[in-house]
Design a protein around this motif. Sequence first.
Motif, PDB file in Angstrom:
ATOM      1  N   LYS A 156      25.790 -17.611  -1.037  1.00 15.95           N
ATOM      2  CA  LYS A 156      24.595 -17.939  -0.255  1.00 15.95           C
ATOM      3  C   LYS A 156      25.012 -18.567   1.070  1.00 15.95           C
ATOM      4  O   LYS A 156      26.202 -18.749   1.357  1.00 15.95           O
ATOM      5  N   ILE A 208      21.357 -13.407  -7.232  1.00 16.82           N
ATOM      6  CA  ILE A 208      21.296 -13.587  -8.688  1.00 16.82           C
ATOM      7  C   ILE A 208      21.758 -12.319  -9.407  1.00 16.82           C
ATOM      8  O   ILE A 208      22.500 -12.383 -10.387  1.00 16.82           O
ATOM      9  N   GLU A 259      17.768  -9.104  -7.434  1.00 15.07           N
ATOM     10  CA  GLU A 259      17.204 -10.449  -7.614  1.00 15.07           C
ATOM     11  C   GLU A 259      17.970 -11.445  -6.747  1.00 15.07           C
ATOM     12  O   GLU A 259      19.202 -11.421  -6.704  1.00 15.07           O
ATOM     13  N   GLY A 260      17.212 -12.300  -6.062  1.00  8.12           N
ATOM     14  CA  GLY A 260      17.827 -13.293  -5.191  1.00  8.12           C
ATOM     15  C   GLY A 260      18.213 -12.691  -3.843  1.00  8.12           C
ATOM     16  O   GLY A 260      17.862 -11.554  -3.520  1.00  8.12           O
ATOM     17  N   LYS A 279       9.966 -16.215   2.364  1.00  8.01           N
ATOM     18  CA  LYS A 279      11.160 -15.533   1.859  1.00  8.01           C
ATOM     19  C   LYS A 279      11.002 -14.020   2.022  1.00  8.01           C
ATOM     20  O   LYS A 279       9.977 -13.460   1.656  1.00  8.01           O
ATOM     21  N   GLU A 294      17.260 -13.532  -0.864  1.00  5.53           N
ATOM     22  CA  GLU A 294      16.220 -13.480   0.176  1.00  5.53           C
ATOM     23  C   GLU A 294      16.652 -14.263   1.427  1.00  5.53           C
ATOM     24  O   GLU A 294      17.380 -15.253   1.343  1.00  5.53           O
ATOM     25  N   CYS A 336      19.256 -17.120   0.377  1.00  4.92           N
ATOM     26  CA  CYS A 336      19.201 -17.607  -1.000  1.00  4.92           C
ATOM     27  C   CYS A 336      20.355 -17.018  -1.824  1.00  4.92           C
ATOM     28  O   CYS A 336      20.833 -15.920  -1.524  1.00  4.92           O
ATOM     29  N   LYS A 395      12.591 -10.408   1.025  1.00  5.22           N
ATOM     30  CA  LYS A 395      13.476  -9.726   0.070  1.00  5.22           C
ATOM     31  C   LYS A 395      14.248  -8.614   0.783  1.00  5.22           C
ATOM     32  O   LYS A 395      13.646  -7.780   1.469  1.00  5.22           O
ATOM     33  N   CYS A 449      15.776 -23.049  -1.813  1.00  6.85           N
ATOM     34  CA  CYS A 449      15.307 -21.728  -1.378  1.00  6.85           C
ATOM     35  C   CYS A 449      13.784 -21.718  -1.445  1.00  6.85           C
ATOM     36  O   CYS A 449      13.190 -21.301  -2.443  1.00  6.85           O
TER      37      CYS A 449
END
Length: 294
Positions: A183, A275, A216-217, A243, A219, A272, A245, A239
């Motif tokens: 991140k 994930i 996922e994650g 946001k 952002e 962010c 994506k 985070c």
Amino acid sequence: MKAKTVKANWSLRTKKFSLPSVFLLCIFFFLAGFFGFSFFHHSQEDEYGVRVRLLEKSVKDETEHRLLHAGKSGDNFITSIPFQVLSWNPRALYFPNFASAEQCDRIIEMAKAELSPSRLMLREGETEEGTKGIRTSSGMFISASEDKTGLLEVIDEKIARAAKIPKTHGGAYNILRYKVGQKYNSHYDAFNPAEYGPQESQRVASFLLYLTDVPEGGETMFPFENGSNMDSSYNFEDCIGLKIKPLKGDGLLFYSLFPNGTIDPTSLHGSCPVIKGEKWVATKWIREQLHYDV
């Protein structure tokens, strides 16, 4: 005698309203109520819905354009690059399908062999050891002039039209890869002279081209969007806020400076933690001075 007359008159009136007449009257009042409600409902439609319809209408109906005589550096054609305003504080614009999937894959292939740990610009008194963990991605720099395929030159041209700033103000691309858990804590792309010293050329805006989908994650976040969270409790790791994506081929443009040249405090942003999957992004910083590469 009068009573008989009244009775006779009332009998005459009731005869006029036979069963079919009453039925027609009921239909009339039902339709009047229905159309009245519909009119009232549409008149109360929120402003957002009306604006969206007007914008859609203008896009569909505007099929022909009158071209003006362009100057030496102008174009003799109309450019249409769809975008969505995500925020006015900060000024952030979203460009769906800005690049093709093939173009994204080719940019990743350019960068793969040259990646190294991403670094930070340090404030006075900071050290690399003391700032570990703030930015954990890997990356490399490549300019359009170094790309012999001509692809980055094409992207350069499109970014210039999207940002309304000549491509000569753009630097090299910083191609970044974020693996799971990696991140970039919230930060500003513009450098405050009070913290970093005098700046030869300030970063006016940033353009992020997402090169992969991230399941996922990952952002891009703006924690201070519209003035939110701007107190001492924010720790630059959370985070939160607006946001975005990452979606392969989409672009994000945001401005770090106000028109008067001062830093927009709501342009604080970060990446962010990823994930699931892997995040690749090509970042271009647009500066106030000409021909500034990095």
